[in-house]
Design an enzyme around this catalytic site. Structure first.
Site, PDB file in Angstrom:
ATOM      1  N   TYR A 292      -8.081 -12.649   3.935  1.00 55.95           N
ATOM      2  CA  TYR A 292      -6.864 -13.244   3.365  1.00 55.95           C
ATOM      3  C   TYR A 292      -6.114 -12.256   2.488  1.00 55.95           C
ATOM      4  O   TYR A 292      -6.699 -11.648   1.582  1.00 55.95           O
ATOM      5  CB  TYR A 292      -7.295 -14.472   2.538  1.00 55.95           C
TER       6      TYR A 292
ATOM      7  N   ASP B 133       6.667 -19.606   0.317  1.00 57.71           N
ATOM      8  CA  ASP B 133       5.977 -20.141   1.486  1.00 57.71           C
ATOM      9  C   ASP B 133       5.950 -21.668   1.466  1.00 57.71           C
ATOM     10  O   ASP B 133       6.064 -22.315   2.497  1.00 57.71           O
ATOM     11  CB  ASP B 133       4.552 -19.578   1.497  1.00 57.71           C
TER      12      ASP B 133
ATOM     13  N   CYS C  83      -4.803 -25.937  -1.012  1.00 57.73           N
ATOM     14  CA  CYS C  83      -5.548 -26.402  -2.175  1.00 57.73           C
ATOM     15  C   CYS C  83      -5.379 -27.903  -2.323  1.00 57.73           C
ATOM     16  O   CYS C  83      -4.549 -28.513  -1.651  1.00 57.73           O
ATOM     17  CB  CYS C  83      -5.042 -25.692  -3.411  1.00 57.73           C
TER      18      CYS C  83
ATOM     19  N   HIS D 206       0.550 -14.652  -0.233  1.00 52.50           N
ATOM     20  CA  HIS D 206       0.974 -15.446  -1.394  1.00 52.50           C
ATOM     21  C   HIS D 206       0.866 -14.703  -2.715  1.00 52.50           C
ATOM     22  O   HIS D 206       0.926 -15.305  -3.782  1.00 52.50           O
ATOM     23  CB  HIS D 206       0.166 -16.749  -1.506  1.00 52.50           C
TER      24      HIS D 206
END
Ligand code: ADP
Ligand code: SF4
Length: 693
Positions: A173, A268, A32, A176
């Site tokens: 995806y 992560d 992001c 996370h």
């Protein structure tokens, strides 16, 4: 040009990813940037610069595939319908301009999306409260078969649109904690009893279907990677590393690439304070052997040795980077050209993450040009030629002064950097000696290394300058980067006037601790700063044998670090170290043997036995030199001075990223005509709908 070490040649071997070929092993994984759909040209130019810097694959941030899955207030990309295609096309064109592959991370947030903007009902495998950073009081509904069918249809449509927008890789995806794929996979979030719940095969059904759907829709010309978690980091309550090995074995050859991450985003993308380079290795080792498809993983890689080892020891096929590619978009080219000393290494501070977390364009401590590539036309490696004047005196060699010197040196000015102390770096040199902050010295090291190569930049130490000396020197431009010091009177956010302190009481500031003045006994740390310093110094004092109580008016320790994804780790660490934590209280008064606290809600007071207080409150600019020079303004012309500017902490204290930005900006703007009455950057405005009535 220096020749690169042959040990790194392996990093430059091409590799097929399904129907497409990556030109080397440098893979910018999705990340992001705080811009997303609001600032598409800023995003496109940022990706374009990375393509220029040599990355073979460049991915977008997550792209929400449908309006039932949006994560307002966080700003990512959207691929809801054809209206999003021009924006996405700008990004793929920008990436293709330099011969890189463009990837898009399609995402269905499901029970992670509050849908505050679209007002749709969130959906997930179970009917439970949605899982967001902001604890929104909203629950997801459990998806029925029709909902799952719809989700597959939306994902397929998004994949077809992504192909039309020019993407080469189209992701499925589930990592996370952010996507429906993960929510279905994990028994933590999936306790269904139908064919999508229960056994691992059932929980992996949606993942399998989405891969198959995507391959079927666009797999002829686009690669279909899967980004998936490899451990939920919650033991048997969630999906375990072993279970994920079974999932990957089961679906081994289905996607064109496996992209592995572990835990939630905080795990992560842990900061350097909590995890070292290549920290994911222990979780990802052996996954590559479960598939013949290429494997990518992250690890805040900045060392070419570590990167080459990941590939040679068959842990990874691609070096996945988000933050290292932000700190240095030219990392691949610098390694390719053997210019290792020019690498601007990520320091692992997560200031970049704070942009996304606060709805602002992301910034980077090491790379002040990040997200300014389009709106300010700032290139990370190039500066415009110098303007009309010839020389600059910079006073202070902290991050602001060093960055100004580096960037002005590149422009071609004669630069003299005067530093009062015996070494460069200012606050980063001092703070990098604190627990967990060693990598912050990279802010200094990179700039020092660059400046040393420039014949037009000279640095003088032990040069504490006064205004009269500056006037005598005869420089045309003066930049004052003299930094700031911590206050000791309790003034910060809660108190705007000094608190009552017995003159005989022992009061310390972070500067005292960094200068080696360590207290003993019962020490109260009063943290009204709320960033890292209070927590870091609590660790320092415990290690020094103090009994530490940390008092803060906030509801949690190091409150702002929620934005750097560290807050949980910090509070856990302090609790484990035995630090007593008192939240929602302000320090009211300090005596020699006790301190008085006030509850921020009720105003009730109580006392604590204390031998000393460490004030982590706020800082005061070292602006004496600036003020003195201002009082001599009438003599400037006589001394040949054309401009005087105070920059960085000396102007207004802030995190280090603000100081490197201020130094860079000063260098960019010197001798330029700046109209202070208009915004200093290009803006991207929403196109008004034609459909008003
Ligand atoms: P910033 O974060 O804005 O770069 P720092 O506090 O990190 O600020 O760095 C300021 C630097 O300026 C320190 O290294 C300090 O020693 C130096 N300095 C402060 N006052 C003077 C002065 N009058 N002359 C020369 N150097 C100074
Ligand atoms: Fe690395 Fe910090 Fe820059 Fe993020 S902001 S890329 S963590 S240096």
């Amino acid at each position: 040009m220096t020749k690169r070490d042959s040990r790194y040649d392996i990093l430059f071997e091409p590799m097929d990813i399904g129907p497409v070929t990556a030109k080397n092993r440098f893979f910018q994984v999705p990340h992001c940037n705080g811009g997303g759909y609001r600032d598409p040209s800023s995003v496109a130019k940022m990706r374009n610069i990375k393509a220029e810097g040599g990355w073979a694959v460049i991915n977008t941030e997550q792209a929400e595939i449908h309006a039932t899955s949006e994560i307002t207030p966080f700003i990512e990309l959207r691929i809801w319908d054809d209206n999003d295609l021009p924006m996405l096309r700008r990004i793929t064109d920008a990436i293709h301009e330099h011969d890189a592959l463009a990837g898009i991370e399609l995402c269905y947030n499901g029970m992670n999306g509050p849908n505050l903007h679209s007002r749709e009902v969130p959906m997930g495998p179970m009917a439970v409260p949605i899982a967001t950073f902001t604890n929104d009081p909203i629950q997801a509904k459990a998806m029925n078969k029709r909902d799952i069918k719809n989700l597959r249809h939306w994902h397929r449509n998004a994949a077809i649109r992504a192909k039309r927008a020019g993407f080469d890789l189209v992701y499925v995806y589930g990592a996370h904690g952010f996507g429906a794929v993960q929510h279905f996979l994990s028994r933590h979030t999936n306790q269904r009893t139908d064919e999508y719940g229960g056994s691992l095969e059932n929980r992996a059904r949606l993942l399998r279907e989405l891969i198959e759907d995507t391959k079927d829709a666009i797999g002829d010309s686009c690669a279909v990677p899967v980004r998936i978690l490899i451990d939920e980091m919650m033991g048997d309550r969630g999906i375990t590393n072993n279970e994920m090995r079974d999932v990957v074995s089961m679906l081994s050859e289905l996607p064109d690439l496996w992209d592995f991450t572990h835990g939630n985003w905080a795990d992560d993308s842990a900061t350097a304070r909590f995890k070292d380079e290549a920290a994911q290795e222990e979780y990802v080792k052996g996954f590559k052997q479960l598939t013949s498809k290429p494997v990518v993983g992250v690890g805040r890689f900045t060392s070419p040795d570590t990167m080459a080892r990941q590939i040679k020891s068959e842990i990874l096929d691609f070096i996945g980077c988000a933050r290292p590619s932000i700190a240095d978009p030219f990392l691949p080219n610098k390694i390719a050209e053997g210019r290792y000393e020019d690498i601007r290494e990520c320091i692992g501070c997560n200031i970049c993450v704070t942009g996304d977390m606060t709805g602002a364009l992301s910034r980077c401590t090491q790379n002040p040009t990040f997200m300014e590539e389009w709106r300010k036309d700032w290139h990370p490696e190039k500066m415009q030629a110098k303007g009309r004047s010839e020389n600059v005196l910079i006073i202070g060699s902290g991050p602001a002064g060093l960055e100004a010197a580096r960037a002005l040196g590149l422009r071609g000015y004669e630069v003299l950097l005067a530093e009062a102390g015996t070494e460069p770096g200012g606050r980063v040199t001092r703070e990098s000696k604190l627990p967990g902050l060693a990598s912050w010295s990279r802010v200094r090291d990179y700039r020092q290394g660059q400046i040393e190569k420039m014949p037009n930049v000279n640095v003088y130490f032990e040069s504490q300058l006064t205004a009269s000396q500056v006037l005598e020197f005869g420089f045309e431009n003066i930049a004052i980067a003299t930094g700031a010091r911590w206050r000791n009177d309790g003034i910060a956010r809660y108190h705007l006037s000094a608190i009552s302190i017995n003159k005989a009481a022992f009061i310390y500031t972070p500067d005292d601790i960094m200068n080696g003045e360590l207290p003993n006994g019962n020490i109260l740390i009063y943290d009204d700063d709320h960033y890292y310093m209070g927590g870091v110094l609590a660790e320092t004092l415990v290690k020094n044998g103090c009994k530490v109580t940390l008092v803060t008016p906030a509801t949690r320790v190091s409150d702002w670090t929620i934005n750097t994804l560290e807050q949980h780790f910090i509070q856990k660490k302090l609790l484990r170290l035995g630090v007593k934590i008192i939240t929602t209280h302000a320090l009211l008064a300090v005596e020699t043997d006790h301190s008085t606290l006030e509850c921020v809600y009720t105003g009730d007071t109580h006392t604590l036995e204390t031998d000393g207080v460490l004030m982590v409150t706020c800082r005061i600019s070292n602006n004496k030199l600036g003020n003195d020079l201002a009082s001599f303004e009438s003599s400037w012309a006589k001394s040949g001075i054309k401009s005087v500017k105070v920059i960085g902490d000396a102007e207004a204290p802030a995190p280090i990223a603000w100081a490197t930005y201020a130094g860079h900006r000063y260098a960019r703007e010197l001798d330029e005509i700046i109209d202070l009455h208009t915004p200093q950057f290009k803006r991207e405005l929403v196109g008004l709908s034609q459909n008003w009535n």
